[in-house]
Each structure stands twice: as structure tokens, then as C-alpha cells.
Design a protein around this motif. Sequence first.
Motif, PDB file in Angstrom:
ATOM      1  N   UNK A  60       0.727  -1.160  -0.037  1.00 46.64           N
ATOM      2  CA  UNK A  60       0.101   0.071  -0.160  1.00 46.64           C
ATOM      3  C   UNK A  60       0.930   1.213   0.080  1.00 46.64           C
ATOM      4  N   UNK A  61       0.728   2.042  -0.965  1.00 41.85           N
ATOM      5  CA  UNK A  61       1.615   3.271  -0.900  1.00 41.85           C
ATOM      6  C   UNK A  61       0.715   4.232  -0.357  1.00 41.85           C
ATOM      7  N   UNK A  62       1.291   5.129   0.485  1.00 42.09           N
ATOM      8  CA  UNK A  62       0.676   6.011   1.114  1.00 42.09           C
ATOM      9  C   UNK A  62       1.568   7.351   0.943  1.00 42.09           C
ATOM     10  N   UNK A  63       0.875   8.623   0.502  1.00 41.62           N
ATOM     11  CA  UNK A  63       1.516   9.591  -0.072  1.00 41.62           C
ATOM     12  C   UNK A  63       1.637  10.737   0.889  1.00 41.62           C
ATOM     13  N   UNK A  64       2.814  11.318   0.995  1.00 42.61           N
ATOM     14  CA  UNK A  64       3.214  12.363   2.102  1.00 42.61           C
ATOM     15  C   UNK A  64       3.909  13.338   1.409  1.00 42.61           C
ATOM     16  N   UNK A  65       3.123  14.640   1.392  1.00 32.73           N
ATOM     17  CA  UNK A  65       3.721  15.666   0.953  1.00 32.73           C
ATOM     18  C   UNK A  65       4.996  16.115   1.523  1.00 32.73           C
ATOM     19  N   UNK A  66       6.248  16.214   0.575  1.00 33.49           N
ATOM     20  CA  UNK A  66       7.434  16.577   1.306  1.00 33.49           C
ATOM     21  C   UNK A  66       8.209  17.362   0.296  1.00 33.49           C
ATOM     22  N   UNK A  67       9.214  18.073   0.597  1.00 37.40           N
ATOM     23  CA  UNK A  67      10.118  18.733   0.141  1.00 37.40           C
ATOM     24  C   UNK A  67      11.522  18.574   0.533  1.00 37.40           C
ATOM     25  N   UNK A  68      12.355  19.130   0.089  1.00 38.80           N
ATOM     26  CA  UNK A  68      13.910  18.880   0.537  1.00 38.80           C
ATOM     27  C   UNK A  68      14.100  19.860   1.441  1.00 38.80           C
ATOM     28  N   UNK A  69      15.061  19.536   2.737  1.00 34.92           N
ATOM     29  CA  UNK A  69      15.327  18.101   2.891  1.00 34.92           C
ATOM     30  C   UNK A  69      14.122  17.354   3.242  1.00 34.92           C
ATOM     31  N   UNK A  70      14.189  16.024   3.162  1.00 31.13           N
ATOM     32  CA  UNK A  70      13.171  15.089   3.606  1.00 31.13           C
ATOM     33  C   UNK A  70      12.767  14.829   4.910  1.00 31.13           C
ATOM     34  N   UNK A  71      11.574  14.944   5.181  1.00 22.25           N
ATOM     35  CA  UNK A  71      10.993  14.706   6.565  1.00 22.25           C
ATOM     36  C   UNK A  71      11.084  13.269   7.031  1.00 22.25           C
ATOM     37  N   UNK A  72      12.086  12.764   7.251  1.00 19.75           N
ATOM     38  CA  UNK A  72      12.291  11.303   7.612  1.00 19.75           C
ATOM     39  C   UNK A  72      11.409  11.080   8.832  1.00 19.75           C
ATOM     40  N   UNK A  73      11.678  11.845   9.866  1.00 19.04           N
ATOM     41  CA  UNK A  73      10.851  11.606  11.143  1.00 19.04           C
ATOM     42  C   UNK A  73       9.686  11.487  10.795  1.00 19.04           C
ATOM     43  N   UNK A  74       8.890  12.843  10.338  1.00 18.89           N
ATOM     44  CA  UNK A  74       7.621  12.684  10.145  1.00 18.89           C
ATOM     45  C   UNK A  74       6.946  11.582   9.166  1.00 18.89           C
ATOM     46  N   UNK A  75       7.892  11.128   8.371  1.00 14.35           N
ATOM     47  CA  UNK A  75       7.355  10.083   7.285  1.00 14.35           C
ATOM     48  C   UNK A  75       7.276   8.643   8.252  1.00 14.35           C
ATOM     49  N   UNK A  76       8.204   8.576   9.065  1.00 12.74           N
ATOM     50  CA  UNK A  76       8.044   7.300   9.673  1.00 12.74           C
ATOM     51  C   UNK A  76       6.928   7.223  10.578  1.00 12.74           C
ATOM     52  N   UNK A  77       6.574   8.472  11.315  1.00 15.41           N
ATOM     53  CA  UNK A  77       5.295   8.657  12.199  1.00 15.41           C
ATOM     54  C   UNK A  77       4.066   8.360  11.446  1.00 15.41           C
ATOM     55  N   UNK A  78       4.226   8.596  10.135  1.00 15.09           N
ATOM     56  CA  UNK A  78       3.082   8.729   9.113  1.00 15.09           C
ATOM     57  C   UNK A  78       2.800   7.337   8.961  1.00 15.09           C
ATOM     58  N   UNK A  79       3.857   6.530   8.673  1.00 14.83           N
ATOM     59  CA  UNK A  79       3.815   5.197   8.246  1.00 14.83           C
ATOM     60  C   UNK A  79       3.406   4.260   9.586  1.00 14.83           C
ATOM     61  N   UNK A  80       3.824   4.668  10.785  1.00 15.46           N
ATOM     62  CA  UNK A  80       3.254   4.042  12.004  1.00 15.46           C
ATOM     63  C   UNK A  80       1.870   4.194  12.290  1.00 15.46           C
ATOM     64  N   UNK A  81       1.411   5.495  11.953  1.00 13.12           N
ATOM     65  CA  UNK A  81       0.040   5.636  12.375  1.00 13.12           C
ATOM     66  C   UNK A  81      -0.751   4.877  11.275  1.00 13.12           C
ATOM     67  N   UNK A  82      -0.259   4.723  10.150  1.00 17.83           N
ATOM     68  CA  UNK A  82      -0.940   3.823   9.088  1.00 17.83           C
ATOM     69  C   UNK A  82      -0.977   2.546   9.238  1.00 17.83           C
ATOM     70  N   UNK A  83      -0.070   1.788   9.926  1.00 16.78           N
ATOM     71  CA  UNK A  83       0.113   0.711  10.367  1.00 16.78           C
ATOM     72  C   UNK A  83      -0.754   0.244  11.418  1.00 16.78           C
ATOM     73  N   UNK A  84      -0.748   0.994  12.370  1.00 16.15           N
ATOM     74  CA  UNK A  84      -1.739   0.885  13.612  1.00 16.15           C
ATOM     75  C   UNK A  84      -3.202   1.079  13.082  1.00 16.15           C
ATOM     76  N   UNK A  85      -3.727   1.869  12.200  1.00  8.96           N
ATOM     77  CA  UNK A  85      -4.883   1.908  11.562  1.00  8.96           C
ATOM     78  C   UNK A  85      -5.186   0.829  10.970  1.00  8.96           C
ATOM     79  N   UNK A  86      -4.195  -0.060  10.250  1.00 13.70           N
ATOM     80  CA  UNK A  86      -4.477  -1.197   9.673  1.00 13.70           C
ATOM     81  C   UNK A  86      -4.581  -2.325  10.468  1.00 13.70           C
ATOM     82  N   UNK A  87      -4.334  -2.321  11.777  1.00 15.19           N
ATOM     83  CA  UNK A  87      -4.593  -3.320  12.966  1.00 15.19           C
ATOM     84  C   UNK A  87      -3.131  -3.868  13.196  1.00 15.19           C
TER      85      UNK A  87
END
Length: 278
Positions: A60-87
Amino acid sequence: MSTIPFAIVVVTVVAGRHAHLTAQLRGLAESSVAPSRHIVVSMGDDSISAVVDAANSDATVVELDAASPLPLARARNHGARSAMAAGADLIIFLDVDCIPGADLIGRYAAAASNEHHRDALLCGPVTYLPPNPTGWSAAELITRTSPHPARPAPPADVVTAGTDYDLFWSLSFALTPDTWHRIGGFHEGYVGYGGEDTDFAASARAAGVGIRWIGGADAYHQHHPVSSPPVERLEDIVRNSTVFFSRWHRWPMEGWLAEFERRSLIERSPDGTIRVVR
């Protein structure tokens, strides 16, 4: 490919590195234990869905608005929230450069199933691969297994409790949602390269979360050009080091900062400020 009786979600954050992502997707497809789901967080890269489709992956591809420099911390948090929402019962973070070994998911799952380890931050060994334009087969990865010597690498089926949290790195690790919440996720004050994983581990230690090194949960880091010290990341490292110092009252990435000083690229002050020398 076998299954585990709880939900395992793999999270990968990515921008570019399409060939590396393709190899990772192939590695997950060849895993001895199937993840319940693979969430790929695209940091402003509109091509990621096409890469996933071309690999015949059901990620599953989840889009995150991002510019340079990349928001790696924010992206990992977004991924974790998506994972928990998926159970998710267990979240495995895997850097896009890393190909999972066939037993990585199974080893992490076994550790998370053990009452002595399930509440800890679970870390697997990582082998750095040499260049190989033709890619790597599963059999070749096994013969190349040689974990980075700076981190613990217990034998397969052995779990070792860690004491040095600064050895944590975000290339490959796993944890339960409860442990994620205890740590508080990645601090989003870090933007770009460096520091956010050291901060995450410091937060884990402050929260009383243990760290475990999981033998046999091998990942294989695909080659890409690097420089040492990473002068091209100087501004990111300076900014993130300042954030880290303000939170923990010590410097992260000490080796790189010391080398930048030796080259007269920066000047540090005891109060936690850094001046870039132009």
C-alpha cells in the motif's frame, strides 16, 4: 511462505531509490513469513506507485507531501499511524536500501511473541553489500551475510539485551504499537539527514524501554555512494545536532561533528550552538 497469528506490518519510507525499493519488494515476497501488509510512505515521489505495480507487489503506497530536505521523522510517524490503523500488532521498519533476509520477519515475530522481549525495541543485524548492478538472489545474500561489526549480531535464535542505545539505527527495527506509544514516535523537529534515530533511542531509554538484538533477523543494505564525513549533508547534520543537544544536552554524530571541526567547516559552543564556517 508461512503466516504468524498476529498482524505484522512492514513500513518503508522512500523518495527515489526505485531499484532499491524493487529489490526490497522482491525480498519481502520471498520471505519465509508473510507480512500482513507492507506500507510504503512516498515522500513526495509520484513514481512510487508505478514501482510497486511493476514489481507485482500488493504494498500500500501512502503519499506524504514533502520537500527537500526530506522529513524522515515525520514520514516514519505517518507510516506507524497507517500501520496501527491497519491493525498492526507488530510494526517492522525497514529502510528502503535494505533487502530483508528470508527469516527477518519470522525472527522479529518470534521475539515479539516472547514475554521477555515483546515490550522492547527489537533490532536486527545489517550487512552492507558491495556494488552489484545485476542485483542479489536470496542464495547470494546468505553467502554475503557479514553484519556490521559496530553493532551486536547474536547467532540465529539468540536474543541479546543491549545497553548502548546509541547503537540503535533505523535501518531495521521492530516494535509493538504499545512500545511505539511509550517511546512517543520520532521527534519531528528533525528534518533531513541524521539524528532522528539517535533521538528515538534516547527517548526509548528515557521511557524505560529495553533494547534487544535479534539474532538471525538479518537485513542487507544495498550499496549506494557515500562520503565520510557526509559534507553534502552538513546543513542537515548541523541543524539536527542542535535539536538533539537542546533535548539531551549532549552531541549526537560526534565523529562527524569532530571531523567537520577538524576541517574548519563548523565551530561548536558549549551551550549547544554550532556555527557553519563559510
